[in-house]
Design a protein around this motif. Structure first.
Motif, PDB file in Angstrom:
ATOM      1  N   SER A  96       0.839  -1.199   0.000  1.00 11.11           N
ATOM      2  CA  SER A  96       0.000   0.000   0.000  1.00 11.11           C
ATOM      3  C   SER A  96       0.870   1.244   0.000  1.00 11.11           C
ATOM      4  O   SER A  96       1.867   1.314   0.733  1.00 11.11           O
ATOM      5  CB  SER A  96      -0.941   0.003   1.207  1.00 11.11           C
ATOM      6  N   LEU A  97       0.467   2.221  -0.807  1.00 14.41           N
ATOM      7  CA  LEU A  97       1.155   3.517  -0.877  1.00 14.41           C
ATOM      8  C   LEU A  97       0.083   4.598  -0.906  1.00 14.41           C
ATOM      9  O   LEU A  97      -0.876   4.519  -1.699  1.00 14.41           O
ATOM     10  CB  LEU A  97       2.024   3.605  -2.134  1.00 14.41           C
ATOM     11  N   GLY A  98       0.236   5.607  -0.043  1.00 15.21           N
ATOM     12  CA  GLY A  98      -0.792   6.638  -0.015  1.00 15.21           C
ATOM     13  C   GLY A  98      -0.303   7.942   0.578  1.00 15.21           C
ATOM     14  O   GLY A  98       0.789   8.034   1.157  1.00 15.21           O
ATOM     15  N   THR A  99      -1.133   8.950   0.434  1.00 11.35           N
ATOM     16  CA  THR A  99      -0.890  10.265   1.035  1.00 11.35           C
ATOM     17  C   THR A  99      -2.237  10.847   1.434  1.00 11.35           C
ATOM     18  O   THR A  99      -3.267  10.573   0.778  1.00 11.35           O
ATOM     19  CB  THR A  99      -0.160  11.202   0.060  1.00 11.35           C
ATOM     20  N   THR A 128      -2.029  -2.872  -3.844  1.00  6.50           N
ATOM     21  CA  THR A 128      -1.904  -4.062  -4.708  1.00  6.50           C
ATOM     22  C   THR A 128      -1.866  -5.303  -3.844  1.00  6.50           C
ATOM     23  O   THR A 128      -1.373  -5.270  -2.708  1.00  6.50           O
ATOM     24  CB  THR A 128      -0.624  -3.983  -5.562  1.00  6.50           C
ATOM     25  N   SER A 129      -2.430  -6.396  -4.376  1.00  6.03           N
ATOM     26  CA  SER A 129      -2.444  -7.687  -3.677  1.00  6.03           C
ATOM     27  C   SER A 129      -2.175  -8.780  -4.696  1.00  6.03           C
ATOM     28  O   SER A 129      -2.651  -8.716  -5.837  1.00  6.03           O
ATOM     29  CB  SER A 129      -3.783  -7.909  -2.991  1.00  6.03           C
ATOM     30  N   ASP A 130      -1.398  -9.816  -4.284  1.00  7.53           N
ATOM     31  CA  ASP A 130      -1.084 -10.899  -5.221  1.00  7.53           C
ATOM     32  C   ASP A 130      -2.208 -11.912  -5.338  1.00  7.53           C
ATOM     33  O   ASP A 130      -2.077 -12.907  -6.041  1.00  7.53           O
ATOM     34  CB  ASP A 130       0.227 -11.583  -4.827  1.00  7.53           C
ATOM     35  N   ILE A 131      -3.330 -11.696  -4.618  1.00  6.18           N
ATOM     36  CA  ILE A 131      -4.520 -12.529  -4.840  1.00  6.18           C
ATOM     37  C   ILE A 131      -5.227 -12.019  -6.082  1.00  6.18           C
ATOM     38  O   ILE A 131      -5.715 -10.881  -6.106  1.00  6.18           O
ATOM     39  CB  ILE A 131      -5.456 -12.484  -3.624  1.00  6.18           C
ATOM     40  N   ASN A 132      -5.268 -12.797  -7.069  1.00  7.78           N
ATOM     41  CA  ASN A 132      -5.883 -12.437  -8.363  1.00  7.78           C
ATOM     42  C   ASN A 132      -5.238 -11.200  -8.977  1.00  7.78           C
ATOM     43  O   ASN A 132      -5.858 -10.555  -9.854  1.00  7.78           O
ATOM     44  CB  ASN A 132      -7.396 -12.200  -8.206  1.00  7.78           C
ATOM     45  N   ASN A 133      -4.033 -10.854  -8.497  1.00 11.22           N
ATOM     46  CA  ASN A 133      -3.301  -9.695  -9.037  1.00 11.22           C
ATOM     47  C   ASN A 133      -4.166  -8.435  -9.077  1.00 11.22           C
ATOM     48  O   ASN A 133      -4.259  -7.740 -10.092  1.00 11.22           O
ATOM     49  CB  ASN A 133      -2.766 -10.012 -10.441  1.00 11.22           C
ATOM     50  N   ILE A 134      -4.801  -8.158  -7.937  1.00 10.01           N
ATOM     51  CA  ILE A 134      -5.693  -6.991  -7.839  1.00 10.01           C
ATOM     52  C   ILE A 134      -4.883  -5.745  -7.515  1.00 10.01           C
ATOM     53  O   ILE A 134      -4.017  -5.760  -6.632  1.00 10.01           O
ATOM     54  CB  ILE A 134      -6.764  -7.222  -6.768  1.00 10.01           C
ATOM     55  N   GLU A 135      -5.178  -4.668  -8.215  1.00  8.28           N
ATOM     56  CA  GLU A 135      -4.550  -3.361  -7.936  1.00  8.28           C
ATOM     57  C   GLU A 135      -5.628  -2.285  -7.939  1.00  8.28           C
ATOM     58  O   GLU A 135      -6.496  -2.279  -8.816  1.00  8.28           O
ATOM     59  CB  GLU A 135      -3.479  -3.047  -8.973  1.00  8.28           C
ATOM     60  N   ASP A 136      -5.573  -1.400  -6.955  1.00  8.04           N
ATOM     61  CA  ASP A 136      -6.576  -0.337  -6.874  1.00  8.04           C
ATOM     62  C   ASP A 136      -5.876   0.995  -6.643  1.00  8.04           C
ATOM     63  O   ASP A 136      -4.985   1.112  -5.788  1.00  8.04           O
ATOM     64  CB  ASP A 136      -7.572  -0.608  -5.737  1.00  8.04           C
ATOM     65  N   ARG A 137      -6.309   1.991  -7.411  1.00 10.63           N
ATOM     66  CA  ARG A 137      -5.841   3.362  -7.228  1.00 10.63           C
ATOM     67  C   ARG A 137      -7.079   4.256  -7.150  1.00 10.63           C
ATOM     68  O   ARG A 137      -7.948   4.180  -8.030  1.00 10.63           O
ATOM     69  CB  ARG A 137      -4.956   3.817  -8.386  1.00 10.63           C
ATOM     70  N   SER A 138      -7.131   5.121  -6.118  1.00 15.79           N
ATOM     71  CA  SER A 138      -8.329   5.964  -5.990  1.00 15.79           C
ATOM     72  C   SER A 138      -8.060   7.150  -5.070  1.00 15.79           C
ATOM     73  O   SER A 138      -7.183   7.108  -4.205  1.00 15.79           O
ATOM     74  CB  SER A 138      -9.499   5.146  -5.439  1.00 15.79           C
ATOM     75  N   PHE A 139      -8.876   8.189  -5.320  1.00 22.34           N
ATOM     76  CA  PHE A 139      -8.934   9.337  -4.422  1.00 22.34           C
ATOM     77  C   PHE A 139     -10.103   9.123  -3.458  1.00 22.34           C
ATOM     78  O   PHE A 139     -11.150   8.584  -3.856  1.00 22.34           O
ATOM     79  CB  PHE A 139      -9.156  10.636  -5.200  1.00 22.34           C
ATOM     80  N   THR A 140      -9.925   9.564  -2.206  1.00 22.56           N
ATOM     81  CA  THR A 140     -11.011   9.442  -1.222  1.00 22.56           C
ATOM     82  C   THR A 140     -11.192  10.764  -0.489  1.00 22.56           C
ATOM     83  O   THR A 140     -10.209  11.507  -0.270  1.00 22.56           O
ATOM     84  CB  THR A 140     -10.714   8.350  -0.172  1.00 22.56           C
ATOM     85  N   ASN A 141     -12.428  11.043  -0.127  1.00 23.00           N
ATOM     86  CA  ASN A 141     -12.723  12.244   0.665  1.00 23.00           C
ATOM     87  C   ASN A 141     -13.842  11.920   1.642  1.00 23.00           C
ATOM     88  O   ASN A 141     -14.907  11.415   1.247  1.00 23.00           O
ATOM     89  CB  ASN A 141     -13.125  13.412  -0.221  1.00 23.00           C
TER      90      ASN A 141
END
Length: 494
Positions: A96-99, A128-141
């Motif tokens: 996980s990488l975030g700001t 990112t997770s190696d289960i099913n090679n899932i990757e998610d990128r998103s903005f949250t508020n």
């Protein structure tokens, strides 16, 4: 006559230029000394600093009751973890990488001791997770409004504010009392210097008279009209008079140093004091003095503040092991999306409610004993208040009796000085005619000096006691008006 005209010129100079430098000395009257002390006295400066502390503490507490804005930033957050997935029964790696950043507006509520907050938390995250090679990128508020409210307990915000207000009032009272005490002590130090100056002047006059009698004795011995033993005694009297002048000079310088140190002057500055010790006795109404003292004395208000502060401590003691609750409410919306502009395309409402209670069961009598202990403290403070009133009455009565006694002493001292002056003049003539020894004349000279000092001391004692009565009763019987101490208007009421 030469000494008389020298002193007369000196007094005229003092009258014309009371604040000037004369003969290398700064000339001070009592009013000027009080002005200097009110600005430079260490005691006054300490009292002012304590007053400033109380005022700024109250200002800070009032500022804390306004809306508080804060911004917290987390420029980067990175983690890589290994976890076990129960559903797939396998281990997986998550990275996980975030700001993120959080902006908060918090508003304390004085009436209820709660806090109302508006919070907006914005961030970006890549996971990112190696289960099913899932990757998610998103903005949250996450934007929400929350309320935190204590229940079934005392208002801590209001109590703290009231304590600081009382502390400021107490500091103002202490400062006003210090100003009155300053006037009393400066007056005492001032008259100490004045009496030392007068003692030196009398010693110098005594030296001049002794020198005169020494010359008379010497002439008599040289003419064979007196025994040489008379000359030896005259020489001894003359030397003693010189020594007394030196002693009085040392005493004067010591009193000057004490005076300068107390009013905050440079200890190396040369000074001389000037004043008139003539007094006009005034009529004092004892009942009026007591009434003004009981209605105006600041010590009584300080004792009341002590009682109120003890009541606050009792409130805190009652809160030990108490049944209390806390309620938290919040309502808001959360949005997340890969695109910043579409962050609230599908928002989610996120209301939250929580209610908690603290229920004490058994404390082995701790709370009950602490309450009794604090109640004893309050009763002690109340007793101190009553004793303070009695002490004020006793002090005023004591000063009143002292004034009556000093008025009688002034009349007696004045008559004694007049008699001692006439007695000395008569015996000086007898001594010149050879009917009196130098030792006997010296006794009359000493008696005259003592009576002069006693008369001056009686006048000064009356002035000081009259000032003491003004401080004790907060009523000026010379001006026939009550005293409102300077700077007693409380800033805490603004």
């Amino acid at each position: 006559m030469k000494r008389f005209f020298t002193k007369l010129k000196f007094l005229i100079l003092l009258a014309l230029f009371p604040g000037s430098m004369a003969f290398g000395q700064q000339l001070l009257n009592l009013e000027r000394a009080l002005d200097i002390a009110s600005q430079n006295s260490p005691d006054i400066r300490r009292s002012l600093l304590n007053l400033e502390r109380s005022q700024e503490s109250l200002n800070a507490q009032k500022a804390a009751l306004k809306s508080q804005f804060s911004l917290s930033l987390n420029p980067i957050e990175y983690s890589r973890t290994r976890s076990f997935d129960d559903y797939y029964s396998s281990w997986y790696t998550n990275e996980s990488l975030g700001t993120s950043g959080t902006f908060t507006v918090a508003q304390p509520i004085l009436v209820t001791d709660g806090t109302l907050s508006l919070v907006n938390r914005f961030g970006w995250q890549k996971s990112t997770s190696d289960i099913n090679n899932i990757e998610d990128r998103s903005f949250t508020n996450n934007l929400y409004l929350s309320l935190s409210q204590p229940l079934f307990t005392y208002n801590r915000l209001r109590l703290q504010l009231k304590e600081l207000q009382l502390d400021l009032e107490n500091s103002n009272l202490s400062y006003a009392m210090q100003r009155l005490n300053l006037e009393r002590l400066v007056t005492q130090y001032f008259y100490n210097v004045y009496m030392a100056q007068m003692s030196l002047t009398i010693a110098e006059d005594e030296l001049a008279n002794t020198e005169k009698s020494f010359e008379i004795t010497k002439n008599k011995v040289d003419a064979g009209l007196a025994a040489r033993e008379e000359l030896y005694q005259a020489e001894l009297n003359f030397a003693t008079a010189k020594s007394n002048v030196q002693n009085q000079q040392v005493s004067l310088e010591n009193f000057k140093d004490q005076f300068k140190q107390y009013i905050g002057m440079d200890i190396f500055e040369e000074i001389a004091v000037m004043t008139s010790v003539d007094v006009n006795t005034v009529d004092v109404d004892l009942q009026k003095a007591i009434e003004y003292g009981l209605s105006s004395r600041m010590e009584l208000r300080q004792r009341e503040i002590d009682i109120e502060t003890s009541q606050f401590d009792l409130i805190r003691t009652n809160a030990l092991n108490e049944f209390e609750g806390n309620m938290n409410l919040s309502v808001g919306i959360i949005g997340d999306n890969r695109k910043l502009g579409d962050i609230y395309e599908n928002p989610t409402n996120n209301p939250r409610v929580s209610l908690s209670f603290n229920v004490p069961l058994f404390d082995w009598g701790e709370k009950k004993s602490r309450i009794k202990a604090q109640e004893a403290v309050i009763k002690t403070q109340e007793l101190g208040f009553e004793q303070e009133k009695v002490q004020i009455i006793m002090d005023i009565r004591q000063v009143y009796r002292s004034l009556q006694n000093i008025r009688n002493q002034i009349d007696i001292a004045e008559q004694n000085e007049r008699n001692a002056q006439l007695t000395y003049e008569i015996n000086l003539e007898r001594y010149a005619n050879g009917d009196l020894t130098s030792m006997d004349l010296n006794l009359f000279q000493t008696q005259l000096s003592e009576k002069k000092m006693s008369y001056a001391q009686a006048l000064i004692d009356y002035k000081v006691e009259l000032l003491n009565l003004k401080i004790q009763s907060l009523y000026d019987f010379e001006q026939r008006k009550g005293i409102v101490p300077e700077d007693l208007i409380l800033k805490s009421k603004n």
